[in-house]
Design an enzyme around this catalytic site. Structure first.
Site, short mmCIF file in Angstrom:
data_model
loop_
_atom_site.label_atom_id
_atom_site.label_comp_id
_atom_site.label_asym_id
_atom_site.label_seq_id
_atom_site.Cartn_x
_atom_site.Cartn_y
_atom_site.Cartn_z
CG ASP A 106 -2.07 0.82 1.24
OD1 ASP A 106 -1.90 1.96 0.81
OD2 ASP A 106 -3.17 0.42 1.67
NE ARG A 168 -6.78 -11.16 9.13
CZ ARG A 168 -5.91 -10.18 8.89
NH1 ARG A 168 -5.41 -10.02 7.68
NH2 ARG A 168 -5.54 -9.37 9.84
C1 PRP Z 1 -1.04 -5.00 5.70
C2 PRP Z 1 -0.45 -5.87 4.59
C3 PRP Z 1 0.94 -5.34 4.46
C4 PRP Z 1 0.80 -3.88 4.86
C5 PRP Z 1 0.84 -3.01 3.66
O1 PRP Z 1 -0.68 -5.56 6.92
O2 PRP Z 1 -0.45 -7.24 4.93
O3 PRP Z 1 1.83 -6.00 5.32
O4 PRP Z 1 -0.45 -3.73 5.52
O5 PRP Z 1 0.72 -1.65 3.99
P1 PRP Z 1 1.85 -0.58 3.72
O6 PRP Z 1 2.41 -0.83 2.34
O7 PRP Z 1 1.09 0.72 3.79
O8 PRP Z 1 2.89 -0.69 4.77
P2 PRP Z 1 -1.38 -5.21 8.30
O9 PRP Z 1 -0.45 -4.38 9.11
O10 PRP Z 1 -2.76 -4.67 8.06
O11 PRP Z 1 -1.43 -6.63 9.00
P3 PRP Z 1 -2.19 -7.97 8.55
O12 PRP Z 1 -1.40 -8.57 7.40
O13 PRP Z 1 -2.12 -8.80 9.76
O14 PRP Z 1 -3.58 -7.61 8.13
#
Ligand code: PRP
Length: 178
Positions: A106, A168
Site C-alpha cells: 500500500d 479475510r
Molecule cells: C497489511 C499488509 C501489508 C501492509 C501493507 O498488513 O499485509 O503487510 O499492511 O501496507 P503498507 O504498504 O502501507 O505498509 P497489516 O499491518 O494490516 O497486518 P495484517 O497482514 O495482519 O492484516
C-alpha cells in the site's frame, strides 16, 4: 454474493476469485522460470498473505521451502517512520534467496522495513512478491519483483485482507461502499 456487510461497513464485489487466481497463475509461471535453480526460502508475512501464499505454493514446481513470519505491532521509530520487528524467521539465511510474500503493498512502508531486516540476516538475495499493489498510494521507491495485480487506492477486504479482523476468509475481493 455481490455485497457483504462486515461490522459497520458495506462492501461490494470488485475482484472475483477467478481473476485473482489468474494473477496467481502468472506470478507462479514467472517464478517457475526465474527461481527454478535458486532453492528459495519463501517467507509468508502474516496475517494477510496466508491465502496468496497457499495458492501460490501449490503452483510452484521447483524445490523451495516456506516459513511464516509476523511483524510486531510496534518496535520503535526509524528513518522511514515506525519500524515493526520481524518475528519468527529462525532459518539460516546465509547464501539463500529469500522471497517475501505479501498480500498488499500500500504505502510501501511495511515491505521496505521488512526487506531491510531480512537483508541484515545475510541472504544472497531478497525478492518481493505481492498479490496486490496500489501504485497511487505508494510514494516510496519499492522494488517489486512479482506483482499479481495493480489496484486503485480503495479500501478492500477479502482474499486474506481484513477490516478490523473480519473478511479475510472471503474468496473474492470486495471494495468498501462509501
Ligand atoms: C497489511 C499488509 C501489508 C501492509 C501493507 O498488513 O499485509 O503487510 O499492511 O501496507 P503498507 O504498504 O502501507 O505498509 P497489516 O499491518 O494490516 O497486518 P495484517 O497482514 O495482519 O492484516
Amino acid at each position: 454474493m455481490s455485497r457483504v456487510k462486515l461490522l459497520d461497513k458495506e462492501f461490494e464485489l470488485s475482484i472475483p476469485e477467478e481473476k485473482l487466481l489468474k494473477a496467481v497463475d502468472q506470478v507462479a509461471e514467472q517464478m517457475n522460470v526465474e527461481l527454478a535453480d535458486k532453492n528459495p526460502l519463501m517467507v509468508c508475512v502474516l496475517n494477510g498473505s496466508f491465502m496468496f501464499a497457499s495458492d501460490l505454493m501449490k503452483r510452484l514446481n521447483f524445490p523451495c521451502e516456506i516459513s511464516f513470519v509476523k511483524l510486531s505491532s510496534y518496535a520503535g521509530t526509524g528513518s522511514t517512520g515506525q519500524v515493526k520487528e520481524l518475528i519468527g524467521l529462525n532459518e539460516n539465511l546465509e547464501g539463500r534467496t529469500v522471497v517475501l510474500l505479501e498480500d498488499i503493498v500500500d504505502t510501501g512502508l511495511t515491505i521496505i522495513n521488512t526487506v531491510d531486516q531480512v537483508k541484515q540476516m545475510g541472504p544472497e538475495d531478497v525478492k518481493v512478491a505481492t498479490m496486490l499493489f496500489k501504485p497511487d498510494a505508494c510514494k516510496r521507491d519499492v522494488k517489486l519483483d512479482y506483482v499479481g495485480m495493480e489496484i486503485p487506492n480503495d479500501f478492500i477486504v477479502g482474499y486474506g485482507l481484513d477490516y478490523d479482523g473480519y473478511g479475510r476468509n472471503l474468496k473474492d475481493i470486495y471494495t468498501v461502499v462509501e
